[in-house]
Motif scaffolding. Structure first.
Motif, short mmCIF file in Angstrom:
data_model
loop_
_atom_site.label_atom_id
_atom_site.label_comp_id
_atom_site.label_asym_id
_atom_site.label_seq_id
_atom_site.Cartn_x
_atom_site.Cartn_y
_atom_site.Cartn_z
N GLY A 1 0.77 -1.24 0.00
CA GLY A 1 0.00 0.00 0.00
C GLY A 1 0.80 1.28 0.00
O GLY A 1 0.21 2.37 0.03
N ALA A 2 2.11 1.21 -0.06
CA ALA A 2 2.93 2.43 -0.05
C ALA A 2 2.87 3.11 -1.42
O ALA A 2 2.84 2.44 -2.46
CB ALA A 2 4.37 2.10 0.29
N VAL A 3 2.88 4.43 -1.40
CA VAL A 3 2.97 5.22 -2.63
C VAL A 3 4.43 5.64 -2.78
O VAL A 3 4.96 6.38 -1.96
CB VAL A 3 2.06 6.46 -2.57
N VAL A 4 5.08 5.14 -3.83
CA VAL A 4 6.50 5.37 -4.02
C VAL A 4 6.70 6.51 -5.00
O VAL A 4 6.27 6.42 -6.16
CB VAL A 4 7.21 4.09 -4.54
N PRO A 5 7.34 7.61 -4.60
CA PRO A 5 7.51 8.77 -5.49
C PRO A 5 8.46 8.47 -6.65
O PRO A 5 9.22 7.51 -6.63
CB PRO A 5 8.07 9.85 -4.56
N LEU A 6 8.43 9.34 -7.65
CA LEU A 6 9.19 9.12 -8.87
C LEU A 6 10.69 9.00 -8.62
O LEU A 6 11.37 8.18 -9.24
CB LEU A 6 8.92 10.25 -9.87
N GLU A 7 11.22 9.83 -7.71
CA GLU A 7 12.67 9.78 -7.50
C GLU A 7 13.10 8.45 -6.87
O GLU A 7 14.21 7.97 -7.14
CB GLU A 7 13.13 10.95 -6.61
N VAL A 8 12.23 7.84 -6.09
CA VAL A 8 12.54 6.53 -5.52
C VAL A 8 12.30 5.44 -6.56
O VAL A 8 13.00 4.43 -6.59
CB VAL A 8 11.71 6.28 -4.24
N GLN A 9 11.33 5.66 -7.44
CA GLN A 9 11.11 4.72 -8.54
C GLN A 9 12.33 4.66 -9.45
O GLN A 9 12.62 3.61 -10.05
CB GLN A 9 9.90 5.17 -9.37
N ALA A 10 13.05 5.77 -9.55
CA ALA A 10 14.15 5.86 -10.51
C ALA A 10 15.47 5.32 -9.97
O ALA A 10 16.39 5.06 -10.75
CB ALA A 10 14.34 7.31 -10.95
N THR A 11 15.59 5.14 -8.65
CA THR A 11 16.89 4.74 -8.10
C THR A 11 17.18 3.26 -8.31
O THR A 11 16.29 2.42 -8.26
CB THR A 11 16.98 5.08 -6.60
N ASP A 12 18.45 2.97 -8.53
CA ASP A 12 18.92 1.58 -8.63
C ASP A 12 19.54 1.10 -7.32
O ASP A 12 20.03 -0.02 -7.25
CB ASP A 12 19.98 1.46 -9.75
N ASP A 13 19.52 1.96 -6.31
CA ASP A 13 20.18 1.66 -5.04
C ASP A 13 19.16 1.14 -4.01
O ASP A 13 18.29 1.90 -3.56
CB ASP A 13 20.86 2.92 -4.51
N PRO A 14 19.23 -0.12 -3.62
CA PRO A 14 18.28 -0.66 -2.63
C PRO A 14 18.31 0.10 -1.31
O PRO A 14 17.28 0.24 -0.64
CB PRO A 14 18.74 -2.11 -2.44
N LEU A 15 19.49 0.60 -0.91
CA LEU A 15 19.58 1.32 0.35
C LEU A 15 18.81 2.63 0.31
O LEU A 15 18.29 3.08 1.33
CB LEU A 15 21.05 1.57 0.71
N GLU A 16 18.73 3.24 -0.87
CA GLU A 16 17.95 4.47 -1.00
C GLU A 16 16.45 4.17 -0.87
O GLU A 16 15.70 4.98 -0.32
CB GLU A 16 18.25 5.17 -2.32
N VAL A 17 16.03 3.03 -1.37
CA VAL A 17 14.63 2.63 -1.19
C VAL A 17 14.35 2.40 0.29
O VAL A 17 13.31 2.80 0.82
CB VAL A 17 14.30 1.36 -2.00
N PHE A 18 15.30 1.78 0.99
CA PHE A 18 15.13 1.58 2.43
C PHE A 18 15.11 2.91 3.17
O PHE A 18 14.31 3.09 4.10
CB PHE A 18 16.23 0.67 2.97
#
Length: 217
Positions: free
Chosen positions: A39-56
């Motif tokens: 149910g999380a809404v993930v913003p575009l800048e997080v959609q674009a990252t290839d870094d798993p730590l940035e998603v965390f």
């Protein structure tokens, strides 16, 4: 190296390429999918990252349940990746020579404790490591560049920060070293890193872990 009392190693880079077999973009995409499925809404800048730590890091601003879910999912994915991670040339020799000199080694990593342990066990290197200070908390702000993980390792080993070295391949490693009062050794394993690590104040820069191992020959 001759004056060092403690050797701190970042994990992904100086010790191994954790995402050699399970690429970081794939891990980041799976982690995003897990959050979106909950149910999380993930913003575009997080959609674009290839870094798993940035998603965390992004999950830290979500509800406690989603943050816990992100921690659990990322830990599971990293531990899977550890099964196909590639040992960095020179890393094992560096560990062996440091231990032969009585120099304690700690892993200081934003990756999970379980992933670090899985890789060290796989490579037969666990006995070389005195302490693992790696990600275990749900709070992403405790990861480097926060000096929390370095301080934790130094406290456990009873080491003087000014006589300790952290070898890391990222800007956050150098920043955390500065905040902890530790000598920052930049591992420039890709083009452009000599300049980037130097710009944030790395005290020393090497382009191969073999250079550090040879310094203890």
């Amino acid at each position: 190296m001759s004056k060092a009392q403690c050797l701190l190693l970042d994990f992904d880079g100086p010790v191994c390429d954790i995402f050699a077999g399970l690429p970081a973009p794939t891990v980041a995409a799976r982690l995003r999918a897990t959050l979106e499925g909950a149910g999380a809404v993930v913003p575009l800048e997080v959609q674009a990252t290839d870094d798993p730590l940035e998603v965390f890091r992004f999950s830290g601003g979500l509800s406690g349940d989603l943050n816990e879910l992100a921690l659990s999912a990322l830990t599971r994915l990293e531990t899977e990746a550890a099964g196909t991670a590639r040992l960095t040339p020179g890393a094992a020799d560096l560990m062996t020579r440091a231990r032969n000199r009585g120099l304690p080694i700690a892993i200081v990593s934003n990756n999970s404790v379980s992933a670090v342990e899985a890789f060290l066990d796989r490579e037969g290197l666990a006995a070389q490591i005195a302490y693992i200070s790696a990600r275990s908390a749900v709070d992403p702000s405790l990861m480097k560049p926060n000096p929390h993980l370095l301080d934790q390792a130094l406290s456990h080993l009873g080491a003087d920060p000014s006589a300790s070295l952290l070898v890391g391949d990222s800007v956050t490693d150098v920043e955390a070293s500065k905040l902890a009062g530790v000598v920052a050794v930049g591992y420039a394993n890709r083009p452009g890193k000599v300049e980037r690590l130097g710009a944030v104040g790395a005290d020393l820069i090497v382009t191969s872990m073999v250079e550090l191992a040879d310094a203890l020959r």
